[in-house]
Design a protein around this motif. Sequence first.
Motif, PDB file in Angstrom:
ATOM      1  N   SER A  91       0.936  -1.110  -0.051  1.00 55.39           N
ATOM      2  CA  SER A  91      -0.031  -0.064  -0.168  1.00 55.39           C
ATOM      3  C   SER A  91       0.934   1.258   0.026  1.00 55.39           C
ATOM      4  CB  SER A  91      -0.902   0.035   1.251  1.00 55.39           C
ATOM      5  OG  SER A  91      -0.174   0.469   2.300  1.00 55.39           O
ATOM      6  N   TRP A  92       0.274   2.344  -0.415  1.00 52.23           N
ATOM      7  CA  TRP A  92       1.230   3.614  -0.339  1.00 52.23           C
ATOM      8  C   TRP A  92       1.752   3.967   0.868  1.00 52.23           C
ATOM      9  CZ3 TRP A  92      -0.988   8.672   1.153  1.00 52.23           C
ATOM     10  CH2 TRP A  92      -2.112   8.650   1.866  1.00 52.23           C
ATOM     11  N   GLY A 136      -1.234   3.728  -4.616  1.00 54.73           N
ATOM     12  CA  GLY A 136      -1.764   4.719  -3.520  1.00 54.73           C
ATOM     13  C   GLY A 136      -2.786   5.525  -4.511  1.00 54.73           C
ATOM     14  N   PRO A 137      -3.347   6.599  -3.767  1.00 58.38           N
ATOM     15  CA  PRO A 137      -4.224   7.472  -4.517  1.00 58.38           C
ATOM     16  C   PRO A 137      -3.589   8.112  -5.719  1.00 58.38           C
ATOM     17  CG  PRO A 137      -3.950   7.961  -2.146  1.00 58.38           C
ATOM     18  CD  PRO A 137      -3.238   6.887  -2.604  1.00 58.38           C
ATOM     19  N   ASP A 138      -4.194   8.126  -6.927  1.00 52.96           N
ATOM     20  CA  ASP A 138      -3.848   8.880  -8.154  1.00 52.96           C
ATOM     21  C   ASP A 138      -2.467   8.438  -8.609  1.00 52.96           C
ATOM     22  OD1 ASP A 138      -6.405   9.872  -8.357  1.00 52.96           O
ATOM     23  OD2 ASP A 138      -5.808  11.661  -6.983  1.00 52.96           O
ATOM     24  N   TRP A 183       4.041   9.094   1.552  1.00 52.08           N
ATOM     25  CA  TRP A 183       3.876   7.988   1.279  1.00 52.08           C
ATOM     26  C   TRP A 183       5.077   7.032   2.289  1.00 52.08           C
ATOM     27  CZ3 TRP A 183       2.075   5.274  -3.976  1.00 52.08           C
ATOM     28  CH2 TRP A 183       1.157   5.995  -4.456  1.00 52.08           C
ATOM     29  N   HIS A 235      -4.443   3.146  -8.586  1.00 49.59           N
ATOM     30  CA  HIS A 235      -4.556   4.441  -8.157  1.00 49.59           C
ATOM     31  C   HIS A 235      -5.748   4.857  -7.392  1.00 49.59           C
ATOM     32  CE1 HIS A 235      -1.638   5.601 -11.742  1.00 49.59           C
ATOM     33  NE2 HIS A 235      -1.218   4.731 -11.012  1.00 49.59           N
ATOM     34  N   LEU A 236      -6.363   3.771  -6.854  1.00 57.67           N
ATOM     35  CA  LEU A 236      -7.614   4.003  -5.948  1.00 57.67           C
ATOM     36  C   LEU A 236      -7.113   4.816  -4.870  1.00 57.67           C
ATOM     37  CD1 LEU A 236      -9.310   0.430  -6.129  1.00 57.67           C
ATOM     38  CD2 LEU A 236     -10.060   2.263  -7.106  1.00 57.67           C
ATOM     39  N   HIS A 237      -8.483   5.412  -4.425  1.00 58.24           N
ATOM     40  CA  HIS A 237      -8.111   6.193  -3.037  1.00 58.24           C
ATOM     41  C   HIS A 237      -8.636   5.362  -2.031  1.00 58.24           C
ATOM     42  CE1 HIS A 237      -7.682  10.615  -4.362  1.00 58.24           C
ATOM     43  NE2 HIS A 237      -7.747  10.056  -5.491  1.00 58.24           N
ATOM     44  N   ASP A 238      -8.266   5.563  -0.709  1.00 57.13           N
ATOM     45  CA  ASP A 238      -8.529   4.740   0.550  1.00 57.13           C
ATOM     46  C   ASP A 238     -10.231   4.533   0.615  1.00 57.13           C
ATOM     47  OD1 ASP A 238      -6.130   4.319   0.686  1.00 57.13           O
ATOM     48  OD2 ASP A 238      -5.942   5.192   2.550  1.00 57.13           O
ATOM     49  N   GLN A 258     -10.622   0.120  -2.642  1.00 59.13           N
ATOM     50  CA  GLN A 258      -9.404  -0.028  -2.280  1.00 59.13           C
ATOM     51  C   GLN A 258      -9.463  -1.409  -1.422  1.00 59.13           C
ATOM     52  OE1 GLN A 258      -8.626   1.298   1.108  1.00 59.13           O
ATOM     53  NE2 GLN A 258      -7.080  -0.157   1.082  1.00 59.13           N
TER      54      GLN A 258
END
Length: 411
Positions: free
Chosen positions: A92-93, A229-231, A276, A388-391, A395
């Motif tokens: 995960s990020w 992680g996000p984007d 991150w 690139h999903l947001h939490d 995700q």
Amino acid sequence: MTSHRVQEPIQRDASSKLNVIIVGAGLGGLGAAIAILLAGHNVTVLESAPAIGEVGAGIQVLPNSARVLFSWGLREKLEPYATWPRKCNFLSWKGTHLSEMDYHAYAQGADGPFMDFHRANLHLCLLERAQELGATLVTNARVSNVEIESDSATEATVVLADGRRMTTDLVVGADGINSRLREVLLGRADPPVLTGDLAYRLLLKTDEMLKDPELRPLVEDPQVNYWVGPDAHAVNYVLRGGELFNMVLLVPDDMPEGASTIAGTVDEMRAHYSDWDPRISKLLRLCDDKADVTKWRLCIRPNLYPTWSHPSGTLTLLGDAVHATLPYLASGAGMALEDGGVLGLCLARMTDRSRTSKRKALQVYEDCRRERTEKIVARGSYNQHMYHLHDGPEQEARDERFRAFAEADRQ
Ligand code: FAD
């Protein structure tokens, strides 16, 4: 692992030997040159750059493309430059370990290894093999047009930007994502499709990493790591047996319209990943503040209709010119190498130089390649969404699948 069959060059006489011009001496063009020479034909490669070389840093070669390279007799040349990653990790990020894939175990079933290279080394091995087999290479040769008189023509004339003209039996456009030959085939402009992402690519020397107990394992235990992680996501792996560390950082595209590469800064890379996994920040702190950084806009070519080849059978395309994909499956060059391998096998079966035989060979080539490459492009775009999903719930479901995959892999 089994020893791979190495293709022997086919001997032919003039009645079935084609003169083939390949446009572009990237990984795809040189691979095609080797395959078509092994099929017994003459090959000239035209490259617009003043020297034949490869830009960029690292490249992952997956078992499918390793098998192609080995069948071209490249195993011994490649091995000294290869790093053989043991596994691939998904994190995960924030650095939580989600999943891993045992590359060595997988390679047994796939009958080919996972290998990581500095692009320059892989490219040079292909170049040397193409030259050994008799390729003619011409640099400073930018192709501006291909003239084909009619659908029943048996020859095509390649026109260079400096006015030179070369007539040949078959032209193969391996001129990359901004392909001029794709436009010639379609008869219109056809720009690549923006994906909304860009890549920073950089290489670190590993000396400083080896002094840090947290970073040291990334060098000493060769592995490919994906932080998602996000984007954005980040990928890294060692090259040349631990001498270099390759980092690719994928973030939203903020480049001006029309640009394909622009200069970036180390500070902006650091800013993207500041919250991150601290290991990424540590790695980025090892970069020289003033290092040259390039941002690469990531585009794709989802499909090419109605056909990859001219109806006369005198022009076809391969590699990024047809099906450029996001690098999120590490497969763009692999697909270009496979294309070359299949095209070579189709041309190997030709017993005469007739238009009918060429058209048939090119049709079989496309039939073998279209579905697979379109799926790879679609899968690259799917991975963009998934990585690139947001939490949140989507995700969490993705991470569950990552964990289940690792569990299934262990059994
Ligand atoms: P190119 O490499 O673009 O070569 C085209 C050649 O044609 C160039 O030499 C160019 O100078 C020449 N040319 C262009 N126009 C003309 C003209 N008019 N006349 C004459 N010559 C011309 N793939 C993988 O398999 N594994 C990976 O790990 C991987 N990682 C990647 C990471 C990133 C960040 C990116 C952006 C891509 C990655 N890829 C990866 C994809 C891979 O780099 C490409 O798919 C591959 O290089 C395409 O090869 P090609 O020969 O089709 O095109």
